[in-house]
Design a protein around this motif. Structure first.
Motif, mmCIF file in Angstrom:
data_model
loop_
_atom_site.group_PDB
_atom_site.id
_atom_site.type_symbol
_atom_site.label_atom_id
_atom_site.label_comp_id
_atom_site.label_asym_id
_atom_site.label_seq_id
_atom_site.Cartn_x
_atom_site.Cartn_y
_atom_site.Cartn_z
ATOM 1 N N UNK A 1 -22.747 17.962 12.317
ATOM 2 C CA UNK A 1 -22.836 17.897 13.736
ATOM 3 C C UNK A 1 -21.561 19.057 13.969
ATOM 4 N N UNK A 2 -21.796 19.881 14.778
ATOM 5 C CA UNK A 2 -20.952 21.011 15.233
ATOM 6 C C UNK A 2 -20.217 20.592 16.585
ATOM 7 N N UNK A 3 -18.958 20.893 16.625
ATOM 8 C CA UNK A 3 -18.273 20.636 17.727
ATOM 9 C C UNK A 3 -18.352 22.163 18.919
ATOM 10 N N UNK A 4 -18.499 21.728 20.067
ATOM 11 C CA UNK A 4 -18.467 22.952 20.820
ATOM 12 C C UNK A 4 -17.538 22.722 22.173
ATOM 13 N N UNK A 5 -16.947 23.691 22.742
ATOM 14 C CA UNK A 5 -16.328 23.710 23.928
ATOM 15 C C UNK A 5 -16.182 24.956 24.567
ATOM 16 N N UNK A 6 -15.833 24.761 25.867
ATOM 17 C CA UNK A 6 -16.107 25.800 26.778
ATOM 18 C C UNK A 6 -14.787 26.601 26.538
#
Length: 104
Positions: A1-6
């Motif tokens: 599972x990969x993290x993402x953020x703005x």
């Protein structure tokens, strides 16, 4: 599972001009910056345009305007970005290390 953020940042001057020069048809400056960063991060060869920046200055007592045009080669742009980006990446690595210690 990969993290993402703005992630957002403000660009101006030569840096903004350079990003504008990298835009492809129908692409926003943010999309161009993201595309270039993704390619750099994945080790892909990045084809960059030569950015041309213009500095305008006016003389105090008359209406004459002088224009200085300088051309930035991709190598110069890469060096400038690397110089500015390295301290940020170092800071992020330090924060990630501290965060890892806090989690432990």
């Amino acid at each position: 599972m990969s993290n993402s953020q703005v992630i957002s940042f403000r660009a101006s001057g030569h840096f903004l001009n350079w990003i504008e020069a990298q835009r492809e048809e129908g692409e926003s400056p943010s999309q161009a910056a993201m595309r270039v960063l993704k390619a750099l991060a994945s080790g892909e060869e990045v084809k960059v345009s030569t950015a041309v920046s213009t500095t305008l200055s006016t003389q105090s007592n008359d209406n004459l305007m002088s224009t200085e045009v300088s051309t930035m080669t991709p190598e110069v742009v890469d060096t400038q970005i690397e110089t500015k980006l390295d301290p940020i990446l170092q800071k992020m690595a330090e924060m990630e290390e501290r965060l890892g210690k806090l989690r432990a």
